[in-house]
Design an enzyme around this catalytic site. Sequence first.
Site, PDB file in Angstrom:
ATOM      1  N   MET A   1      38.984   9.701 -15.161  1.00  0.00           N
ATOM      2  CA  MET A   1      40.230  10.205 -15.737  1.00  0.00           C
ATOM      3  C   MET A   1      40.208  11.724 -15.748  1.00  0.00           C
ATOM      4  O   MET A   1      39.288  12.322 -16.321  1.00  0.00           O
ATOM      5  CB  MET A   1      40.406   9.698 -17.174  1.00  0.00           C
TER       6      MET A   1
ATOM      7  N   GLY B   1      39.382  14.449 -20.532  1.00  0.00           N
ATOM      8  CA  GLY B   1      38.689  14.246 -19.268  1.00  0.00           C
ATOM      9  C   GLY B   1      37.425  13.434 -19.416  1.00  0.00           C
ATOM     10  O   GLY B   1      36.541  13.779 -20.178  1.00  0.00           O
ATOM     11  N   SER B   2      37.303  12.329 -18.700  1.00  0.00           N
ATOM     12  CA  SER B   2      36.174  11.435 -18.914  1.00  0.00           C
ATOM     13  C   SER B   2      36.170  10.325 -17.861  1.00  0.00           C
ATOM     14  O   SER B   2      36.833  10.419 -16.839  1.00  0.00           O
ATOM     15  CB  SER B   2      36.241  10.849 -20.319  1.00  0.00           C
ATOM     16  N   ARG B   3      35.428   9.248 -18.180  1.00  0.00           N
ATOM     17  CA  ARG B   3      35.282   8.160 -17.218  1.00  0.00           C
ATOM     18  C   ARG B   3      34.955   6.859 -17.945  1.00  0.00           C
ATOM     19  O   ARG B   3      34.337   6.870 -19.014  1.00  0.00           O
ATOM     20  CB  ARG B   3      34.168   8.531 -16.244  1.00  0.00           C
TER      21      ARG B   3
END
Length: 274
Positions: free
Chosen positions: A145, A233-235
């Site tokens: 993301m 912001g990440s995953r």
Amino acid sequence: MTSQYGRKLLQVRGRACSIKGGTRGQFRSTRRLRADGEHSIEVSLPVNMVSTFVKPMHREGIRFVAIFAAVTAGLFFLTPVAGWLGVGLTVWCYYFFRDPERVPPERDGLVVSPADGIVSLIEPAVPPAELGMAATPLTRVSVFMNVFNCHVNRAPVAGHVTSIAYRSGKFFNASLDKASADNERNSLCIRTPAGDDLAVVQIAGLVARRIVCWTSEGDALAAGERFGLIRFGSRLDVYLPPGVSPKVRIGQTMVAGETVIAELAGTAGPGQTP
């Protein structure tokens, strides 16, 4: 000015809704019996440009938007240019915390994306050790993301949360492979009604410094139900059960709660092969 309506098939509480053309203010509801015995409801709902772009904001974002707005007000006292820049950043902050409604696929046994974003990795990997799952490599699908994606996370399958484990770590770029092993993360194991265990892992990124999880061990989740959020912001990683193959490719765009990642064994519909 009258607004037009789109035509779309939706699932609302297990029923299908067909939205037809019409004019502003109309609302019709009729029942029809489908061949499979289910009822469908025909309604008219407004679809306009405002509802397309203006989405509800999650409560997690209220404090941040308020801070951005207060700073923006101060910037206008310095210079209009800085003030308008602040307006843009405030709008972006609101947009980051948007929380639109999603409509999961109707059929049971489908694994849906837990996040908006792009499939960045598909590879075999062992689930996080802290979950207590078998140390056997499973197919891992990673969804990255960026700061423009919706960051509300959703359950990939229906089931009960059997374990949750948080582990502190570093903050490498979430698109990197080593982020799964080294970054701060929060892991969940979800057991489906059929007994399949599936792991979903929230991973902090380079900018993200806050993982939020609203569910607890023992909770029942529906497919596509909200369970957490990661700021800025990440995953998310999904570890599929043994023998389950992904139906997506690297680079494919995901929509949380809607895009099908995989299909669990033995759950194919009529005329389909699992």
